[in-house]
Structures are given as structure tokens and as C-alpha cells.
Design a protein around this motif. Structure first.
Motif, short mmCIF file in Angstrom:
data_model
loop_
_atom_site.label_atom_id
_atom_site.label_comp_id
_atom_site.label_asym_id
_atom_site.label_seq_id
_atom_site.Cartn_x
_atom_site.Cartn_y
_atom_site.Cartn_z
N ASP A 97 12.10 31.99 -13.03
CA ASP A 97 11.35 33.24 -13.01
C ASP A 97 9.97 33.06 -13.66
N GLU A 98 9.92 32.36 -14.79
CA GLU A 98 8.66 32.17 -15.50
C GLU A 98 7.68 31.32 -14.69
N LEU A 99 8.19 30.32 -13.99
CA LEU A 99 7.32 29.42 -13.24
C LEU A 99 6.82 30.02 -11.93
N GLN A 100 7.38 31.15 -11.50
CA GLN A 100 6.98 31.77 -10.24
C GLN A 100 5.81 32.74 -10.39
N TYR A 101 5.30 32.92 -11.61
CA TYR A 101 4.25 33.92 -11.82
C TYR A 101 3.01 33.62 -10.97
N ASP A 102 2.58 34.67 -10.24
CA ASP A 102 1.34 34.69 -9.45
C ASP A 102 1.35 33.72 -8.27
N ASP A 104 -1.62 29.45 -13.90
CA ASP A 104 -1.48 28.97 -15.28
C ASP A 104 -1.62 30.10 -16.30
N ILE A 105 -2.02 31.28 -15.87
CA ILE A 105 -2.33 32.36 -16.82
C ILE A 105 -1.10 32.75 -17.64
N HIS A 106 0.04 32.84 -17.00
CA HIS A 106 1.22 33.35 -17.70
C HIS A 106 1.73 32.40 -18.77
N LEU A 107 1.74 31.10 -18.49
CA LEU A 107 2.36 30.16 -19.42
C LEU A 107 1.39 29.21 -20.11
N PHE A 108 0.21 29.01 -19.55
CA PHE A 108 -0.68 27.98 -20.07
C PHE A 108 -2.03 28.55 -20.53
N SER A 109 -2.02 29.77 -21.05
CA SER A 109 -3.28 30.37 -21.50
C SER A 109 -3.20 30.74 -22.98
N GLU A 110 -2.61 29.83 -23.76
CA GLU A 110 -2.44 30.09 -25.20
C GLU A 110 -3.78 30.32 -25.89
N ASN A 111 -4.82 29.59 -25.46
CA ASN A 111 -6.14 29.72 -26.09
C ASN A 111 -7.02 30.73 -25.39
#
Length: 828
Positions: free
Chosen positions: A43-48, A283-290
Motif C-alpha cells: 500500500d505504501e509503495l503504490q502512492y501516486d 517519491d513524495i510519500h516515502l522519500f521526502s524526509e528533507n
């Protein structure tokens, strides 16, 4: 052969029900954890990824120009989108999204009734929105609707909420913006985005509906827009990003000169960057920590890694159990193995036999795991906040992965027992002269596996304790003001005369100690602007602002270090400002009265005006508790400082009116007053403590997940210990008999059998402690204000695992200690 194999295996399973049940149940629980984890990760990897051209879509991020709290953020200025489209042919389309905050829409309900709807999930978009994002157009034309001013697009759910089963297209709604009302036409009805989207909307307004956007298109420091671009297929993103990076340096200077009076070069002299970046929307959901997402919450890939690791560790525990239990049972199967070998079954055939048996166990465990997963999915959804179900994943790829996972786990769990048992000498097996697992290698491996189980269990217990301790620390942390029982009324700007009439009624209520009006409330004070010390040649520094009345500081019980509060009705205070300690230090002033740079009486400069510092407060938390206290400037209601359209009423009940029943009665009375004055606007309130703690919902869910996984891990480990104790008792039957014949008591025999586990637990604690401390300390680093990791957590985890392990092996240990020694020694 297969028929004979199945009959023999079933006969063995029925003969050894406990062994079979523990083996299958252990694998089933491990598989269930992996299935739930897999559904969550999927579910998390399917974002956007539902957008047709998702791989060509990027969000434009910008350097965080308002301080040092972040490196960059997912917000840009109004001119960015058109300049990107104009200057770079690789970009085929660009669009902006603007979040205007909570809006109120009204609909004439007939019979002179006005239906008012509070909408918190509203966005304004450019007409190019549909060029980038995939929408299911149900009625109307999205692009045409977004080109026209005073047009609104509704989702199907919103259309039903407003118009029921009637026709929504072409209908009219009224929107209240400040003191003005606008009539909007429904230009289209669309399907909602899937849940796996980094932003959602219930209503989409045309950007031209907001006249202020057009008027401020030139303002580079108005960083409230999310900008997205679509690039040509095959574009080199690194080269494109390098080219767009310097766009602010080319165009933002005139805006800085016009507003703040300094050039872009002077801005850069402060050591600050102002650049643009491209971030894939996938990448926004999981890889946008910064890079924060202003349009919604995001996840964190580190949480995914952590969850996957825990799921695999729990599965590893189940596999270890299978190995231990199969090895323990090997001594009971020596005659069976000997007979098969004497009748001509070679090592290869026996190996296949045991691996097929393992596959049968694994397949049965998977069927049970599927049922458990579907049964427990609703409870897991409550914890995770998702809507996961196996039924949503029933496609060909899912079944292939499921089959591969089942075979992989089964073969992994069954390989060692299969190789081990197929190597038995048939003569020794028939005479039952094989003592399984008596060699140094076997003992070392067995103890190593059990120690590994203890390490995982101890680590999970410590991590769970630390998570709950951090949550408790955050919930009970001193905020720098009195937040308990502080009630916040929302949408006060909708009340007549800026809510003064309602405020006066509340202040006259004997149950209310203080009541105040403000434009923002903690923990959401994020109105930043640039200020400087008057007379200083330094460029401005970013400072958060809030606009309040004279009752605000007493209502929150914010303490003044020096100076005074605003005086009600004082025109002079319209040019006054109260700073917090951090703002004083940031501006280069002093907090000491004897210093030449003492802040009190100094003048704070903002574009076009000066404010005299009349007071300095202690630092208090007005933003997320994840962040350090930032600079804050408090201005008086009615001053020239921009305050926006939003207003809140904060009130504190008196000392004698703070019980739950009394507060609920006060809220009910306030609602009656509200409905009498503002019947067209819904009554909404919150408690400030709840608003703060809501920030830690992700950590709360993480704590709940860890608590459940820890319980499952300990449950599986207990089954493994039970299986190992079965093995130990079987191997030491004669030794126990001899000890009893020589006079050993039941207690002595029990301690002799069980004592080894205490050493294993102690060794596991020594291994787990440094690793767990490192991981938990790394997790705590994400909090600006964090708890410590007490030593007694490690002791508690070790003692807890020791007690659980003793309870797990007690039955077999006591049973062996009470056994008649004659039964084990009669063939000697």
C-alpha cells in the motif's frame, strides 16, 4: 508413492498432535505477520502511481528560505510554474495547487433555510491540473471549469453531500471569503483520488477565483504554492534540475528589493541558498524526509524498513521453532527412518520425503495464515490507519508471490531437519542407538538459535518500552505555558464584529477565568516573515508572528521575563511588539538589563514599519514538539501586521470549574451562544493538549504495532523453548534417571534441566543491549525533545524474557523430574 506419502504423513501428524500443532501454528503466525506487513508495504509503495504519466511527473521543491529548521520544502512562489514552462522546453506542462485553508460554503435549502458546510479539504488549481493528474471525469469538463473564475469542481461524494441524488452540474454554491461572498458554479463532477495519493481534495476551485493570487503573482516570498511539472519522456532529470536550480537567482531579486530593500546578492551573503529542485511524485510519500508536504501527511521509508525487518525477524523465529521442533522429534522417528532405509530408500529419497513433508506443513500453515490475516486485518487497520484486505490483492502476481513465499519458507525451515534425519545410519536407527543432537556442533547450533530468539525478544521489548516512554514524555512535557483545560473555539472570524460580542459574553461568565482572541494557536504558528533590528545593516531574519489581544498571554499563562503585556484599548501598543527569548537572541540583542544591547525599548523593523519591543516572554512551544523553539514576535490586534482572515478564541475555565462534567456543560452553553449569534456556521472546538498530542499519532501507532509484534514474537519464542525442552528431556532421560536413583530431588533435577536457559538469556541480554540501545537512540534523535533510555529497561526486558522462558519450559522440566527412573533405565 504420493498417496502413500500423504497417508504416512497424516498418520504421523495424528500420532504426534502436539508437535504437529506447534509446528504449523508457529509457521502460520509468522506467515500472518509477513502477510500483514506485505500488505502494508504494498500500500505504501503504490502512492501516486495511479496517474497515467506518473514517471514523468515531478514536484518542484525550493530551499527553505525562512530559517535553518529545514534544508528545503515542498512549497514554491507563484511565479515559479509559469517561468518553468516558459524557459525550459523539456517541461511540457506545469500547474500550481494552493491550499486556502478551511472554507465555508452555503446552499439554499428551501423554506428560508440556509445550509452551511465547513470544508477543510479544498484546493485551488490552475487550468493545467488535468494535464498532469489523472482524474475520472464523471460530468463536465475539468480543464474548462478551471479556466473560469468562480467555478468549483466537486468529487462524487461532495456532490452527493450537497445535492443528494439530484443533478450537481451547473448548480450554484456561495463561498464566504472574509467579509465577501462569491457565487460559484459547479463546473464538473469527478471521482475521488485513490487513498494512495499524497494529496486529496473534496472540492477543487479555479485559481482565478482567488483574486489575491493574481495580484501577488510577482511575490517570490509568498511560498504557499505546491508546483508540479510534467517533463518530456526521456528527459535527463539531473541536467534539467541543474538548469532550473538557479531560477530564483535570475528572477527573485526584484521581489526582495521591493519588499525588504535588499538584493539577492545580499541575501546570499547570509550563507543562505535559494534554489529549486525536482522530486518525483512517486517519491513524495516515502522519500521526502528533507522536504515537507504542505498538502498532506507523508510516510517515512525508515518506518517501512523497520516494519519489514521486524516482520522478517518474527518469521525467522517461526523458522527456528520449526527446526527445533523437527530436531526434537527426530529421536522419535529413528525406527521409521531405519525401516525406510532397510527397505531400499536412499538418502536422496528420504531427503525428498522430509522436504515434501515440510512443504505440506508450510502449505497448511499458509492456509491458516490467510484466514488469520483476513480475520485480524480490521484490527490491524485500526492501528495502521489503512484499509487493507487480502481480497483486494487477489491477482495472478499475488498468488505467484504467495506460492513462492510458501515454498521458500517451507524449504528454509525443513532443509536442516531433512538433511539431518536422512543421514541416519539404518542399523543404529532400528536399534534406537542414535542420540540426536548430542554433538558439540549440534549443541552450539541449537543454543545459538535459542539465543537469537532471546535477542529478538529482548530487543523488541526494549524498543516498545522506549516508544511508549517517548510518547508519555511528549504528552507530559512542559510547554512553557498552561495548556491543561485550555479550550480553543475555531472559526471566530465568522462571528459578527470579529467575535467581540461573543468574547464579552464569555468574559462575563463566572466559569471562565480568561478569554482571548488570536489569529493563530499553538501548535500551528507558522506565519513567518523577515525582520531586522533597526539600525543594523544585517539582512533580515525569519521570525514567526502572531496577532493577539491584551488577554492572550494571561489566558495561556505565558510568563513575561521583562517588560509588560499589551494594554487593552491602547493606541500606542499598535506599534508595540512582544518577543520571545529566541527572537531576541536571533536579532543579536541581549536579555540582560545592564547590557547596551538590551532588547527592551529597541525597535523591530519590518518592511515599511517599526515596532517597539515592550516585553520579552520566556520561550514556549508554539510549534511541533519535534522542533526546537523558534523566534516569535507577538503583535497587538489592530496593528499593521498581517494577520490573515482566521481567528480563534482561547479560553480557560476558572479554578472551580475544571471537572469533566463542568467543562462539558460550559462547552454546551458556549455552543448555544454560538448558534444564537452565528447559526449558519458549525460550532467547532478542541482542547489544546489534544492538538499537541495529535502530532504524535504516527508514533502512537508505531508503539501499538510494536506491542503486538513483541507479543507475537514472545509467543513464537515460547513455542520454540517448549520444543527445545522436549528435545533436551528426551536426550537426557537416562541421565535424569541416574540422578534420581542417586538421590537427586525433584527441585535439583528441575534446576539442572532448566538452568542452561538462564545463561542463554544473560548472554542474549549482553548481545541485545548495545544493538538495541544504538537503534533506539537513533530513533530518538528525530525528536528535538526526547526522553532517556533508562538502564532498568534492559534489566526488565531480561528478567521478563527469563520468567517467560522458565514458564515455557516448566511443564516438560517438572514432568521429567517427576518421572519414574525405572522407565528410562530398564533396558540397561
Amino acid at each position: 508413492m504420493l498417496k502413500n506419502f500423504i497417508k504416512t504423513t497424516l498418520r504421523n501428524c495424528l500420532r504426534h498432535k502436539t508437535y504437529t500443532g506447534l509446528n504449523i501454528l508457529g509457521l502460520a503466525v509468522g506467515m500472518m505477520v509477513c502477510l500483514l506487513t506485505g500488505l502494508y508495504v504494498q500500500d505504501e509503495l503504490q502512492y501516486d502511481r495511479f496517474h497515467e504519466d506518473a514517471e514523468q511527473l515531478y514536484r518542484v521543491d525550493m530551499s527553505y528560505i525562512w530559517g535553518d529548521a529545514y534544508d528545503r520544502f515542498g512549497s514554491t512562489s507563484p511565479p515559479v510554474a509559469p517561468l518553468l514552462k516558459e524557459n525550459f522546453p523539456e517541461i511540457t506542462s506545469a500547474t500550481r495547487l494552493y491550499d486556502p485553508g478551511t472554507l465555508f460554503f452555503s446552499l439554499d435549502g428551501g423554506d428560508s433555510q440556509l445550509k452551511v458546510f465547513e470544508e477543510e479539504n479544498v484546493l485551488a488549481a490552475d487550468s493545467t491540473f488535468a494535464d498532469l493528474f489523472t482524474l475520472a471525469e464523471l460530468k463536465g469538463n475539468v480543464e474548462e471549469a478551471l479556466q473560469n473564475p468562480n467555478t468549483v469542481i466537486l468529487t462524487e461524494a461532495s456532490a452527493k453531500r450537497y445535492f443528494g441524488d439530484g443533478e450537481a452540474l451547473g448548480q450554484l454554491l456561495r463561498l464566504k471569503l472574509g467579509e465577501q461572498e462569491q457565487t460559484l458554479e459547479v463546473g464538473a463532477v469527478v471521482g475521488s483520488f485513490p487513498e494512495q495519493s499524497h494529496f486529496q481534495f473534496d472540492m477543487l476551485l479555479s485559481m482565478s477565483t482567488f483574486s489575491g493570487v493574481k495580484e501577488r503573482e510577482w511575490v517570490w516570498v509568498w511560498t504557499t504554492f505546491a508546483t508540479y511539472v510534467k517533463v518530456k519522456e526521456g528527459t535527463d532529470i539531473e541536467q534539467l534540475e541543474e538548469k532550473i536550480r538557479t531560477l530564483p537567482a535570475r528572477y527573485a531579486g526584484s521581489s526582495l528589493e521591493r519588499i525588504y530593500g535588499y538584493s539577492f546578492e545580499e541575501y546570499e551573503k547570509k550563507g543562505k541558498k535559494w534554489e529549486l529542485y525536482l522530486l518525483p511524485i512517486t517519491d513524495i510519500h516515502l522519500f521526502s524526509e528533507n522536504s515537507s508536504n504542505r498538502l498532506g501527511a507523508t510516510g517515512d521509508i525508515k518506518d517501512i524498513y523497520l516494519l519489514v525487518t521486524i516482520g522478517l525477524l518474527v518469521m525467522a523465529l517461526a523458522v527456528i521453532n520449526f527446526v527445533n521442533l523437527s530436531t526434537a522429534r527426530a529421536s522419535q522417528r529413528t525406527k521409521e527412518i531405519g525401516v525406510h532405509k532397510v527397505l531400499g530408500a536412499g538418502k536422496t529419497r528420504m531427503l525428498k520425503w522430509f522436504l515434501l513433508e515440510s512443504l505440506l506443513f508450510g502449505g497448511t500453515a499458509m492456509l491458516i495464515a490467510l484466514a488469520l490475516t483476513e480475520l485480524l486485518a480490521p484490527y490491524f487497520n485500526q492501528i495502521s490507519g489503512k484499509q487493507l484486505s487480502l481480497l483486494q490483492s487477489t491477482n495472478g502476481l499475488f498468488f505467484l508471490l504467495l506460492l513462492a513465499f510458501t515454498c521458500g519458507v517451507s524449504l528454509l525451515a525443513g532443509s536442516y531437519p531433512a538433511f539431518y534425519m536422512s543421514s541416519f545410519n539404518p542399523v543404529k536407527a532400528l536399534k534406537k542407538k542414535i542420540i540426536t543432537g548430542s554433538g558439540a556442533k549440534a549443541i552450539l547450533m541449537r543454543n545459538g538459535l535459542v539465543t537469537f530468539q532471546f535477542v529478538i525478544s529482548i530487543g523488541l521489548i526494549i524498543f516498545t518500552l522506549v516508544i511508549h516512554r517517548q510518547l508519555h514524555h511528549a504528552q507530559n512535557m512542559k510547554l512553557g505555558f498552561a495548556s491543561d483545560n485550555l479550550i480553543v473555539l475555531h472559526h471566530a472570524e465568522q462571528a459578527p464584529n470579529q467575535a467581540e460580542q461573543l468574547l464579552n459574553q464569555l468574559r462575563q461568565d463566572s466559569r471562565v477565568a480568561y478569554a482571548s482572541l488570536t489569529n493563530v494557536m499553538p501548535p500551528s504558528v507558522y506565519n513567518e516573515d523577515n525582520f531586522s533590528a533597526y539600525g543594523s545593516e544585517e539582512a533580515g531574519v525569519p521570525i514567526n508572528t502572531m496577532v493577539v489581544d491584551a488577554h492572550y498571554l494571561p489566558t495561556l499563562d505565558v510568563q513575561l521575563q521583562v517588560g509588560r503585556n499589551f494594554r487593552e484599548g491602547s493606541p500606542a501598543d499598535l506599534e508595540g511588539v512582544i518577543l520571545n527569548e529566541m527572537a531576541v537572541r536571533t536579532l543579536g540583542w541581549s536579555l540582560h538589563p545592564d547590557s547596551e544591547d538590551f532588547a527592551l525599548g529597541k525597535q523591530l523593523k519590518s518592511p515599511g514599519q517599526l515596532f517597539e519591543v515592550i516585553g520579552i516572554t520566556t520561550d514556549f512551544h508554539f510549534q511541533s514538539l519535534r522542533e526546537q523553539v523558534m523566534p516569535l514576535a507577538i503583535f497587538y490586534e489592530g496593528s499593521n501586521m498581517w494577520a490573515g482572515d482566521t481567528r480563534f478564541i482561547a479560553l480557560r475555565p476558572g479554578e472551580g470549574y475544571r471537572s469533566g462534567t463542568q467543562i462539558q456543560q460550559l462547552i454546551a452553553d458556549m455552543e448555544n451562544k454560538w448558534q444564537a449569534q452565528v447559526p449558519q456556521v458549525p460550532f467547532k472546538y478542541s482542547f489544546l493538549d489534544d492538538d499537541y498530542f495529535a502530532q504524535f499519532m504516527a508514533e502512537k501507532r508505531l508503539g501499538q504495532v510494536f506491542t503486538c509484534l513483541t507479543a507475537l514474537a514472545i509467543f513464537i519464542a515460547c513455542m520454540g523453548l517448549y520444543g527445545l525442552m522436549t528435545f533436551v528431556v528426551e536426550r537426557k532421560q537416562k541421565e535424569i534417571g541416574i540422578r534420581k536413583v542417586l538421590g537427586a530431588s525433584v527441585a535439583q533435577v528441575f534446576m539442572q534441566i532448566s538452568g542452561n536457559f538462564s545463561r542463554l538469556v544473560l548472554f542474549a541480554l549482553l548481545l541485545a543491549s548495545p544493538l538495541t540501545w544504538y537503534l533506539t537512540d537513533h530513533w530518538l534523535q528525530t525528536f528535538a525533545y526526547r526522553t532517556d533510555i533508562p538502564f532498568w529497561f534492559f534489566v526488565l526486558a531480561g528478567v521478563g524474557v527469563l520468567l517467560v522462558s522458565v514458564l515455557s519450559v516448566s511443564y516438560q522440566s517438572i514432568r521429567a523430574a517427576l518421572a519414574n527412573p525405572v522407565d528410562s533405565l530398564r533396558d540397561e
